[in-house]
Write a protein that holds these residues in place. Structure first.
Motif, short mmCIF file in Angstrom:
data_model
loop_
_atom_site.label_atom_id
_atom_site.label_comp_id
_atom_site.label_asym_id
_atom_site.label_seq_id
_atom_site.Cartn_x
_atom_site.Cartn_y
_atom_site.Cartn_z
N GLN A 1 0.82 -1.21 0.00
CA GLN A 1 0.00 0.00 0.00
C GLN A 1 0.86 1.27 0.00
O GLN A 1 0.47 2.29 -0.58
CB GLN A 1 -0.93 -0.01 1.21
CG GLN A 1 -2.02 -1.08 1.12
CD GLN A 1 -2.94 -1.10 2.34
OE1 GLN A 1 -2.56 -0.67 3.43
NE2 GLN A 1 -4.15 -1.62 2.16
N ARG B 1 -17.28 -5.34 -8.36
CA ARG B 1 -16.46 -4.51 -9.25
C ARG B 1 -16.50 -5.03 -10.69
O ARG B 1 -16.46 -4.25 -11.64
CB ARG B 1 -15.02 -4.46 -8.75
CG ARG B 1 -14.13 -3.49 -9.55
CD ARG B 1 -14.59 -2.05 -9.47
NE ARG B 1 -14.52 -1.58 -8.10
CZ ARG B 1 -13.41 -1.08 -7.55
NH1 ARG B 1 -12.30 -0.99 -8.25
NH2 ARG B 1 -13.42 -0.66 -6.30
N ASP C 1 -17.31 -2.58 -13.62
CA ASP C 1 -16.21 -2.25 -14.53
C ASP C 1 -15.70 -3.51 -15.22
O ASP C 1 -14.57 -3.94 -15.00
CB ASP C 1 -15.08 -1.58 -13.73
CG ASP C 1 -14.00 -0.99 -14.62
OD1 ASP C 1 -14.19 -0.95 -15.85
OD2 ASP C 1 -12.95 -0.58 -14.08
N LYS D 1 -6.86 2.98 -7.99
CA LYS D 1 -8.06 3.74 -8.37
C LYS D 1 -7.86 4.60 -9.62
O LYS D 1 -8.83 4.94 -10.30
CB LYS D 1 -8.55 4.59 -7.21
CG LYS D 1 -7.60 5.68 -6.74
CD LYS D 1 -8.21 6.42 -5.56
CE LYS D 1 -7.29 7.52 -5.05
NZ LYS D 1 -7.89 8.23 -3.88
N HIS D 2 -6.62 4.97 -9.95
CA HIS D 2 -6.38 5.76 -11.15
C HIS D 2 -5.71 4.95 -12.25
O HIS D 2 -5.24 5.50 -13.24
CB HIS D 2 -5.52 6.98 -10.82
CG HIS D 2 -6.13 7.91 -9.81
ND1 HIS D 2 -7.37 8.49 -10.00
CD2 HIS D 2 -5.69 8.34 -8.60
CE1 HIS D 2 -7.66 9.25 -8.96
NE2 HIS D 2 -6.67 9.17 -8.09
N SER D 3 -5.68 3.63 -12.08
CA SER D 3 -4.99 2.77 -13.02
C SER D 3 -5.98 2.03 -13.94
O SER D 3 -7.10 1.75 -13.56
CB SER D 3 -4.14 1.74 -12.28
OG SER D 3 -3.60 0.78 -13.17
N SER D 4 -5.54 1.72 -15.13
CA SER D 4 -6.33 0.94 -16.07
C SER D 4 -5.87 -0.51 -16.13
O SER D 4 -6.20 -1.23 -17.07
CB SER D 4 -6.25 1.56 -17.48
OG SER D 4 -6.82 2.84 -17.51
N HIS E 1 -7.48 -0.67 -3.35
CA HIS E 1 -8.26 0.41 -3.96
C HIS E 1 -7.46 1.69 -4.16
O HIS E 1 -7.44 2.25 -5.27
CB HIS E 1 -9.51 0.70 -3.12
CG HIS E 1 -10.29 1.89 -3.61
ND1 HIS E 1 -11.01 1.87 -4.79
CD2 HIS E 1 -10.42 3.14 -3.09
CE1 HIS E 1 -11.57 3.05 -4.97
NE2 HIS E 1 -11.23 3.84 -3.97
N GLU E 2 -6.80 2.17 -3.12
CA GLU E 2 -6.08 3.44 -3.22
C GLU E 2 -4.96 3.38 -4.25
O GLU E 2 -4.70 4.35 -4.96
CB GLU E 2 -5.52 3.86 -1.85
CG GLU E 2 -6.59 4.34 -0.88
CD GLU E 2 -7.33 5.56 -1.40
OE1 GLU E 2 -6.67 6.50 -1.89
OE2 GLU E 2 -8.58 5.58 -1.31
N ASN E 3 -4.30 2.24 -4.33
CA ASN E 3 -3.20 2.10 -5.28
C ASN E 3 -3.67 2.00 -6.73
O ASN E 3 -2.99 2.46 -7.65
CB ASN E 3 -2.36 0.86 -4.95
CG ASN E 3 -1.71 0.91 -3.59
OD1 ASN E 3 -2.36 0.69 -2.58
ND2 ASN E 3 -0.41 1.22 -3.55
N GLN F 1 -10.57 -4.11 -1.60
CA GLN F 1 -10.49 -2.85 -0.89
C GLN F 1 -9.07 -2.53 -0.42
O GLN F 1 -8.70 -1.37 -0.24
CB GLN F 1 -11.44 -2.80 0.31
CG GLN F 1 -11.05 -3.65 1.51
CD GLN F 1 -11.73 -4.99 1.50
OE1 GLN F 1 -12.17 -5.45 0.45
NE2 GLN F 1 -11.83 -5.62 2.67
#
Length: 331
Positions: free
Chosen positions: A57, A219, A223, A155-158, A151-153, A148
């Motif tokens: 994390q 999820r 997505d 959340k902006h990745s594809s 998630h933070e790691n 979860q």
């Protein structure tokens, strides 16, 4: 048993003082064999595993081309092993590797050695590990972490996640046999009852299992381009269709020529548990102090009926009905 004989995710010899302080403030529970787990962000971990999760994390920076293979631990070592092998085989096509090539990765390394676990292998000792071995793109990684925790790691990745699960009753039995094997004890009834109790109340390693599964399931509905939810039972019943589904999701669809030439059957044969377990590399050696051979057992669907009592069977049915109600997910 000496701590050095335990799998690295169970030993607590790599815990930082900061993590020890955190652990002292967390709910804890003693599981079978006297090992302690603690609850962090709603999930139960061995102390060493928690250290790896925290390191991940703090330090993991995803690439959009990353592929992460996820599963609940011990839900069937064969299940995760099979998914890793199939994914490796599909991606190796870009390097013109056929299943008969002498230098095919699956012939000289265990699938778990080829596709390391983020929190147990890569980030176990540091939040800034040497990632030189992952210079190739896409990077192929694995995890047992609930969604979860990442998630933070992510959340902006594809990056893409493939999650595989199986019937919870078979998951329980597979866990019983696997834990018995790595602890070198007889898989007796009292041990099964102990694991069953922890399983049902959610205080098991990476548990509760229903929360783990539901996170990825939801999820995948939200997505589907980035999260693929697969079931072991469907993979066993419809292997060719499932391989095509996996290849499409990974962005390396099978060509008509490959389908007609028998390439799919080649992959299925190469990655079959029968073939993988017969390879010398999987009959010797260890990963994280766990013998390669322990990653291959029956891999059968419905094997739990041979071990669970009617009472156990009914209780799991009740839990599944309660916990999955309204989710659209059924077993």
């Amino acid at each position: 048993m000496d701590s050095k004989d335990l799998p690295v995710n169970i030993r607590d010899d790599k815990i930082s003082e900061e993590t020890k302080k955190l652990i002292s403030s967390l709910p804890s529970y003693t599981v079978s064999q006297g090992q302690k787990i603690c609850q962090y962000q709603g999930c139960w971990y061995y102390y060493n595993t928690l250290q790896g999760v925290l390191n991940f994390q703090r330090g993991f920076q995803p690439q959009d081309t990353d592929i992460i293979l996820a599963s609940f631990p011990k839900s069937g070592p064969a299940l995760t092993t099979w998914l890793k092998a199939l994914t490796v085989a599909l991606l190796e096509r870009s390097k013109n590797h056929s299943s008969s090539d002498a230098d095919h990765p699956l012939l000289y390394d265990n699938p778990h050695g080829i596709v390391p676990c983020l929190e147990i292998d890569v980030y176990r000792e540091s939040s800034n590990p040497n990632l030189a071995k992952f210079s190739a793109s896409p990077r192929l990684l694995s995890t047992h972490m609930p969604l979860q925790a990442m998630h933070e790691n992510l959340k902006h990745s594809s990056c893409k996640i493939v999650y595989v699960c199986r019937n919870l009753k078979d998951t329980l039995i597979s866990s019983w046999f696997f834990v018995s094997a790595i602890h070198k004890i007889e898989p007796n009834r009292s041990f099964l009852e102990s694991i069953f109790k922890s399983f049902c109340n959610g205080t098991n390693y990476y548990g509760p299992v229903w929360e783990h599964i539901l996170g990825y399931w939801r999820r995948s509905l939200e997505d589907p381009k980035h999260v693929l939810f697969m079931r072991y039972e469907e993979m066993k019943a419809e292997p060719r269709d499932q391989i095509k589904k996996l290849a499409n999701f990974l962005g390396c669809p099978l060509t008509k020529q490959e389908e007609e030439s028998g390439f799919v059957d080649e992959i299925l044969d190469l990655c079959s548990l029968r073939n993988l377990s017969s390879l010398e590399v999987n009959q010797t050696g260890k990963i994280n102090n766990v013998d390669h051979k322990f990653y291959f057992r029956k891999g059968e669907v419905g094997d739990s009926k041979n071990y669970l009592t009617p009472e156990m069977d009914n209780k799991i049915d009740m839990i599944i009905q309660e916990k999955l109600q309204g989710s659209g997910l059924m077993f």
